[in-house]
Design a protein around this motif. Structure first.
Motif, PDB file in Angstrom:
ATOM      1  N   SER A  40       0.824  -1.218   0.000  1.00  0.00           N
ATOM      2  CA  SER A  40       0.000   0.000   0.000  1.00  0.00           C
ATOM      3  C   SER A  40       0.856   1.265   0.000  1.00  0.00           C
ATOM      4  O   SER A  40       0.454   2.282  -0.571  1.00  0.00           O
ATOM      5  CB  SER A  40      -0.956   0.006   1.188  1.00  0.00           C
ATOM      6  OG  SER A  40      -0.223   0.007   2.397  1.00  0.00           O
ATOM      7  N   ALA A  43       1.743   2.000  -3.519  1.00  0.00           N
ATOM      8  CA  ALA A  43       0.568   2.540  -4.223  1.00  0.00           C
ATOM      9  C   ALA A  43       0.284   3.988  -3.846  1.00  0.00           C
ATOM     10  O   ALA A  43      -0.314   4.726  -4.634  1.00  0.00           O
ATOM     11  CB  ALA A  43      -0.650   1.661  -3.930  1.00  0.00           C
ATOM     12  N   ASN A  44       0.706   4.412  -2.670  1.00  0.00           N
ATOM     13  CA  ASN A  44       0.479   5.795  -2.240  1.00  0.00           C
ATOM     14  C   ASN A  44       1.075   6.803  -3.221  1.00  0.00           C
ATOM     15  O   ASN A  44       0.526   7.896  -3.389  1.00  0.00           O
ATOM     16  CB  ASN A  44       1.065   6.049  -0.850  1.00  0.00           C
ATOM     17  CG  ASN A  44       0.239   5.433   0.247  1.00  0.00           C
ATOM     18  OD1 ASN A  44      -0.869   4.977   0.028  1.00  0.00           O
ATOM     19  ND2 ASN A  44       0.802   5.392   1.442  1.00  0.00           N
ATOM     20  N   SER A  47      -1.553   7.341  -5.892  1.00  0.00           N
ATOM     21  CA  SER A  47      -2.717   8.005  -5.289  1.00  0.00           C
ATOM     22  C   SER A  47      -2.430   9.464  -4.974  1.00  0.00           C
ATOM     23  O   SER A  47      -3.218  10.353  -5.299  1.00  0.00           O
ATOM     24  CB  SER A  47      -3.131   7.278  -4.004  1.00  0.00           C
ATOM     25  OG  SER A  47      -3.680   6.032  -4.293  1.00  0.00           O
ATOM     26  N   ARG A  62      -9.210   2.460  -4.302  1.00  0.00           N
ATOM     27  CA  ARG A  62      -7.950   1.874  -4.726  1.00  0.00           C
ATOM     28  C   ARG A  62      -7.808   0.450  -4.235  1.00  0.00           C
ATOM     29  O   ARG A  62      -8.235   0.110  -3.138  1.00  0.00           O
ATOM     30  CB  ARG A  62      -6.799   2.711  -4.174  1.00  0.00           C
ATOM     31  CG  ARG A  62      -5.437   2.146  -4.520  1.00  0.00           C
ATOM     32  CD  ARG A  62      -4.335   2.968  -3.925  1.00  0.00           C
ATOM     33  NE  ARG A  62      -4.056   2.520  -2.566  1.00  0.00           N
ATOM     34  CZ  ARG A  62      -3.206   3.116  -1.758  1.00  0.00           C
ATOM     35  NH1 ARG A  62      -2.574   4.200  -2.144  1.00  0.00           N
ATOM     36  NH2 ARG A  62      -2.989   2.662  -0.551  1.00  0.00           N
ATOM     37  N   SER A  63      -7.162  -0.355  -5.070  1.00  0.00           N
ATOM     38  CA  SER A  63      -6.702  -1.680  -4.667  1.00  0.00           C
ATOM     39  C   SER A  63      -5.198  -1.710  -4.846  1.00  0.00           C
ATOM     40  O   SER A  63      -4.676  -1.199  -5.843  1.00  0.00           O
ATOM     41  CB  SER A  63      -7.326  -2.773  -5.540  1.00  0.00           C
ATOM     42  OG  SER A  63      -8.711  -2.840  -5.350  1.00  0.00           O
ATOM     43  N   ALA A  64      -4.498  -2.283  -3.893  1.00  0.00           N
ATOM     44  CA  ALA A  64      -3.044  -2.449  -3.975  1.00  0.00           C
ATOM     45  C   ALA A  64      -2.755  -3.938  -3.817  1.00  0.00           C
ATOM     46  O   ALA A  64      -3.085  -4.530  -2.792  1.00  0.00           O
ATOM     47  CB  ALA A  64      -2.349  -1.636  -2.892  1.00  0.00           C
TER      48      ALA A  64
END
Length: 84
Positions: A40, A43-44, A47, A62-64
């Motif tokens: 995650s 993924a930040n 985002s 969101r999906s990580a």
């Protein structure tokens, strides 16, 4: 870099990022060792970029997801659903 590429493709196709109404959802796939648990956090980056550039319309679901390998051995892949 993936999020920048997504925005570049949108700008090329539409002529302007101002035509984006909302980033609906992104899926972030991260090639990682099974012991790596901070998917995650990777993924930040995507985002945060969408929100920093697009403001309120950049906020999204969101999906990580951690995976063993990605095509062409890339470390990260980002998929986005964008409302225009």
């Amino acid at each position: 870099m993936c999020a920048i590429n997504i925005l570049a493709q949108i700008k090329t196709a539409l002529g302007s990022l101002n035509k984006i109404k909302k980033v609906i959802k992104i899926n972030v796939f991260v090639a990682a060792d099974s012991n790596f648990t901070d998917i995650s956090l990777v993924a930040n980056g995507a985002s945060d970029l969408f929100v920093n550039i697009l403001g309120e319309s950049g906020k999204h679901a969101r999906s990580a997801i951690g995976v063993a390998v990605l095509p062409m051995n890339v470390p990260v892949e980002v998929e986005a659903i964008i409302e225009i």
